[in-house]
Every structure is written in structure tokens, then in C-alpha cells.
Design a protein around this motif. Structure first.
Motif: not given
Length: 633
Positions: A51-57, A346-362
Motif C-alpha cells: 500500500s505504501a508503494l502504491r501511494q508512492t507511485a 537493504q530489503l528488510v531495513v527499507y521494508g520496515a521503513a515502508m511499513f511505518q510510512h504505510a501507517l502514517y500515509l493511511g
């Protein structure tokens, strides 16, 4: 007392003042994502990231479609180059490690190594290209999210601000808006790691199928460590958010020139410094206190990951020694493993960041969507003309979360050509009455109508075109003097109308004396700006209302900061233009009510008296009492 004792008392240092108490501990109690973060797992993180990636796109496409497509293409090309380079290295390893002579080995491995170098160079170029595209997109994405938040606040019905949770939801959405500045870079890191991992996995699967699961196990501890660190980050954020908010607010109070006189004249520096330093220390102690927990988490994760890495290399050695893998394939595997370890981390670190982004972007998207629902016209009717009559029929307004109305029921008729004064004690409902008259809010019950059209069924923006409003909290807008009058709406008479409005409030000479006249920027905090006095600012606020030539002119304490000359000028202007409009004045200065054709007295949301000045004084009710109190001051 001896002469020596007297001298000692003169030279002794004054006793140190007692240490003032520390400011209270501020708590942030909302934190709607607390439970989500406390229960965060790798699975939950993986489900939230799309969901965070879709919002980014969506944001990136809205800013610059070409740059977004270049970024995506460059990332895919980078992954292809990674796979091609590893494949070429794999082909070069065979002759290098198993050939007969040095020359033959080098000759056979030359072209694969050239291909590997070319693919590495092309991959680097692709990475630079995606980074350049991201730099073009990132500022626009942050601005787009910020503008959406600003527009949501400017467009939403005022009634939304009255809801108890509006401010908290707005703050949560602001966090999501601020995260948009980091969104693209984190998404870039995540998708880059994902693409590289897919490329490396395809090579490792060919080399030997057992290596890939072993390598995945080596990164799981770091992944779990990153998830736990994200929990700690969020907990620390919530523990300090209230203190950080009050710190930023207090910093403005301590550094703005608007409060500099009060700060110095009241000797506030010692206590203000103590108060600010105490809040800073409270935040710092939380930050420093969290360091051991972060160290423990990362030490455990690194140790467990190291164990799995050693096991992976042990398995690789065992496969070679047992004859299950050629030495050349093992060399390729080592190169691939180093690449994949970086990609997985890199996948895990940025995945955790994207997870938090998804919460706040919601939070952000929900707030903007909700504000949009409360921002449209209330009804299809357009108020083409200024009102001849405004009627309130049993109108009430009750603020959300309250049981009793702030105003009403009220029945009242206002006609063009009238000057109406509204008086009453604080909390009597005067500001709420202004909101209903000007269609800033619709009544909770009853009807407010302009020439028979209920404001609850009409397009409120069309009504506002006929309103001139001076509020108690008027804006010190950082515009030019001209724009402070016109508000970007110059009208058909151009500059002549601006000077007429300034004449009406006695500001012509003052503006002519500004450094650049009408073009003077009215903001001392900006280089080259000029700051009018408090009374001059209030005259400008009245001038902008006069400039609009509205059909409904509403002025709330319009002369509270003016000298007698300025007050006389404003009320003279009101008298001169009264025939073309409905004029409403809210005032605590009873003498100003003599101007009014009718006085309305509010008490606890109800009209208790109305009539002319002399009539209400003779009535000897609450208005007469207010007059006597004002004369005794």
C-alpha cells in the motif's frame, strides 16, 4: 551593628533565587498505531508495504510521469545488469579455476569478465539515473502532499474544526504528509533490494538450490532486529511527541519579536530558560536512555545473523569437499552471496521503513478524503446577489461533543441599510451568531436564510463573495500593503479603490510613508519587510473589509487596538456606507452602540433584549448595566 558588619552585608553576594519547579510532564494519549506497532511482525510488515508503494507511485506519477517511468526502467535495468554480471562471472570462474595454463585461463575468461565489467558499469549508470529521477520527483511529491494538507484545512467546513478529535487527526495526517519527503528514497531502497535479490536468487538457484534458503536464514535475524528497532522507534516517538510539540511552540514564543518586549519587561528570561532547558533535557534523557536497548537488539541480531552466515559458508565448503559442487561454482556462489546479503539487508531495513510510512500515509489519505467530503457546497443554490434580508428562525448551533446549544433558539431579521450592534458577556454566543449570519456554519436546527434561501442548502462559497469580515484575530498577512487590502482581489477600480479603503480607515499617510508605499512587504521578519503597529494592522483589517464593498459587513471588535482618531475614522466610514449593506458590529464598547439602528443583547445563547440605545438604557436591563459598568471604568 558594627561598621564592619555593615560593610560585610554590603559586599556579600545576594542569595541565589530558589530553583523554579520543572514544567509538567506532557503526555500524548492518542497514538492510534501503538497496538499495531507493538504487534508488528515480518508478515504484517510485508502485507503493509504494497500500500505504501502504491501511494508512492500515485504521488510520483502526479508529479512527473516521465521521471517516474525513467526511475522504474532504470531500477529494472539495474537488476538485469546484476544478474548478467553474476552470470558472466560464473562463466569466467570455470576457465580461471580449472584451465591448464595461465594464458589459456586468462584468454578464456577475458570476454566473460569484460561483459561482467560492462554490466557492472551499466548497472552503476542505471543506479545514477534512478537517483537523478528520484531527486526530480522527491521535492514535488513532498509539495503535493503538503498542498493537499493545506487545501484540506482551508476548504473544510468550520464545523469540522469543532469536532473534538479533529486536531489530533490533523496532527497524525501531518506526520504522514511529512513522511512523503522520505517516501521515494525509502521506496527506491526497498525496490532496489527486491530487484537485486531476485536477480541474485536466479543465479544462486542455478549454482546450487540449497544455498538460497541458507542465505535467507542468515538475513532473518537482522530482519527481526529491524522490526524490533521499529517498535522501539515508535515507542520513543510517542513518549517524546508531546514534549517536542511544546518545545517547538515555546521556542517560537521565546524567539519571536512579537513577544520580545513582554519577555524582557517582565524579567521572564531566567524562568523561560529554565522551562525550555527542562523540556529539552526531558527529551534528551529519553533519547539517551533508549541507546542500550537499541545496542542490545542490534547485537543479538548481528550475532544470530553471523552464526547463519558461518553456517552458509560451512555448507558451501562441505559441498565442495564432498564433490557436490565445482570450485568454479563455489567462487560464483561467494560473489553472489555477498551481493545477496547486501540486497536482503537493504530489503528488510527499507521494508520496515515502508511499513511505518504505510501507517502514517493511511492517516494522511483518510484525513484528506474526509476533509474533501466536508468541503463541497452544502447545496446547489448559488447566492448570486447580496442579501436584502437575513432571517434566523428558531436557529440553534450546538458544538460537536456538547449537550447544550452555544446559540439559540434565536429568531431575528436583519435588513439592508441597518446597522446592528451585538453585545453580551464572554461566551454569550456572539461569535457563533456571526458564523451563522455569514454562512460560515449552518445551523444545527432551525433555519438561517438569505432572501428566503436557507444557507444549509446553498453553495457557501458564493455567499462569502458578498461578505466582508473583520474578526478579533485578524491576520498579519506577510503580503504587500496593497495585497493586504485587496487580498488578491483588486476589483474593477484598481489602485483607486485601494486608496479609498485606506482613506476610510485613516491609513493613506501611513502607507505613503512606508519604504515602498503600497508595494512595501508587511513582515519585519523577512529581509526588507516593514512592520506596522498593532493599531495600523487593525486599520488595514478594516480597510480590506471596506475594499470588498460587501453586502454583509461584519466587524468583531473592529477598533479595540486603535487610538480615538482611528476609531472615529472607521465608524465614520461605517455610517457613510450603511445604506448599501447589512452592517453588524460586535463590540464591548457600549458607546459605539450609539451608531447602531438596533442593539441585540445576547446572554447564554439567547436574545434577551433588542432595541435602540436610549430605549435599552431606559429599560434598565442587562444592557443598561453594561453601559454603567463601562462608564465606571
Amino acid at each position: 551593628m558594627s561598621e564592619q558588619q555593615t560593610e560585610d552585608r554590603k559586599t556579600a553576594a545576594p542569595p541565589a533565587p530558589p530553583t523554579p519547579p520543572a514544567p509538567p510532564e506532557f503526555k500524548y494519549t492518542w497514538g492510534q498505531h501503538n497496538e499495531t506497532m507493538e504487534a508488528l511482525s515480518l508478515g504484517q510488515m510485508a502485507r503493509r508495504v504494497p500500500s505504501a508503494l502504491r501511494q508512492t507511485a500515485r504521488l510520483a506519477l502526479a508529479v512527473n510521469r516521465t521521471a517516474f517511468h525513467v526511475l522504474v526502467a532504470a531500477q529494472i535495468l539495474g537488476g538485469i545488469c546484476t544478474a548478467a554480471a553474476l552470470t558472466a562471472i560464473s562463466r569466467a570462474m570455470v576457465p580461471l579455476l580449472t584451465g591448464d595454463g595461465i594464458e589459456e585461463r586468462i584468454s578464456a575468461a577475458a570476454w566473460p569478465l569484460v561483459v561482467a565489467a560492462a554490466m557492472t558499469a551499466l548497472g552503476t549508470l542505471a543506479s545514477l539515473t534512478s537517483g537523478s529521477a528520484a531527486r526530480r520527483l522527491n521535492p514535488g511529491m513532498a509539495t503535493l502532499a503538503d498542498l493537499a494538507m493545506v487545501d484540506a484545512h482551508m476548504d473544510v467546513e468550520l464545523a469540522a474544526y469543532d469536532a473534538p478529535d479533529f486536531t489530533e487527526r490533523s496532527e497524525a495526517a501531518e506526520t504522514g504528509s511529512a513522511r512523503s519527503a522520505m517516501l521515494l528514497q525509502d521506496a527506491l531502497g526497498f525496490t532496489g533490494g527486491l530487484i537485486d535479490m531476485a536477480a541474485v536468487a536466479s543465479v544462486l538457484a542455478v549454482v546450487h538450490p540449497v544455498l538460497l534458503p541458507l542465505l535467507l536464514l542468515s538475513v532473518v535475524p537482522r530482519g527481526l532486529g529491524s522490526v524490533h528497532a521499529a517498535r522501539l522507534d515508535y515507542r520513543l516517538h510517542n513518549q517524546t511527541i508531546a514534549s517536542r510539540n511544546i518545545k517547538h511552540m515555546m521556542r517560537w514564543h521565546l524567539t519571536t519579536p512579537k513577544l520580545a518586549d513582554e519577555l524582557r519587561g517582565n524579567s521572564m528570561r531566567p524562568y523561560a530558560h529554565h522551562w525550555y532547558a527542562a523540556v529539552c533535557e526531558r527529551i534528551d534523557s529519553r533519547m539517551v536512555g533508549s541507546a542500550p536497548r537499541y545496542l542490545t537488539v542490534h547485537l543479538i541480531a548481528a550475532t544470530a545473523s553471523g552464526v547463519f552466515v558461518v553456517a552458509t559458508y560451512g555448507a558451501l565448503a562441505g559441498l565442495v569437499v564432498g564433490g557436490y559442487m565445482a570450485i568454479a561454482a563455489a567462487g560464483t556462489a561467494i560473489v553472489a552471496m555477498r551481493t545477496s546479503t547486501a540486497a536482503l539487508s537493504q530489503l528488510v531495513v527499507y521494508g520496515a521503513a515502508m511499513f511505518q510510512h504505510a501507517l502514517y500515509l493511511g492517516d494522511y489519505t483518510a484525513f484528506v478524503a474526509e476533509a474533501a467530503e466536508k468541503s463541497g457546497p452544502r447545496g446547489p443554490q448559488v447566492m448570486e446577489a447580496a442579501p436584502e434580508k437575513i432571517r434566523l428562525e428558531e436557529a440553534t448551533y450546538t458544538y460537536p461533543g456538547k449537550d447544550t446549544p452555544s446559540l439559540g433558539p434565536v429568531s431575528l431579521t436583519l435588513s439592508r441599510g441597518e446597522v446592528i450592534a451585538v453585545v453580551g458577556e464572554n461566551g454569550a454566543g456572539k461569535s457563533t451568531l456571526i458564523r451563522l449570519l455569514t454562512s460560515l456554519t449552518a445551523p444545527t436546527s432551525g433555519v438561517v436564510s438569505w432572501d428566503g434561501v436557507p444557507t444549509s442548502d446553498a453553495d457557501q462559497r458564493s455567499a462569502w463573495r458578498h461578505v466582508g469580515l473583520v474578526t478579533q484575530s485578524y491576520g498579519y498577512w506577510p503580503f504587500s500593503a496593497r495585497e493586504n487590502i485587496t487580498l488578491g482581489q483588486p476589483g474593477p477600480r484598481g489602485e483607486e479603490a485601494v486608496w479609498d479603503a485606506l482613506d476610510a480607515v485613516g491609513m493613506r499617510e501611513a502607507v505613503q510613508g512606508f519604504p515602498d508605499g503600497l508595494d512595501t512587504l508587511l513582515a519585519r521578519s523577512i529581509w526588507g519587510g516593514h512592520e506596522p503597529s498593532g493599531g495600523q494592522w487593525q486599520r488595514l483589517a478594516c480597510g480590506r473589509a471596506f475594499h470588498r464593498r460587501p453586502g454583509l459587513l461584519v466587524m468583531d471588535e473592529p477598533t479595540s487596538a486603535m487610538d480615538p482618531r482611528g476609531e472615529h475614522m472607521v465608524f465614520s466610514g461605517l455610517r457613510d456606507m450603511k445604506d448599501d449593506r447589512i452592517t453588524v458590529i460586535v463590540t464591548h464598547r457600549m458607546e459605539n452602540c450609539r451608531l447602531a439602528d438596533r442593539i441585540i443583547v445576547l446572554d447564554a445563547g439567547r436574545i434577551t433584549e433588542q432595541g435602540g440605545y436610549e430605549e435599552l438604557v431606559r429599560l434598565d436591563g442587562s444592557f443598561a448595566e453594561l453601559v454603567r459598568l463601562s462608564q465606571d471604568r
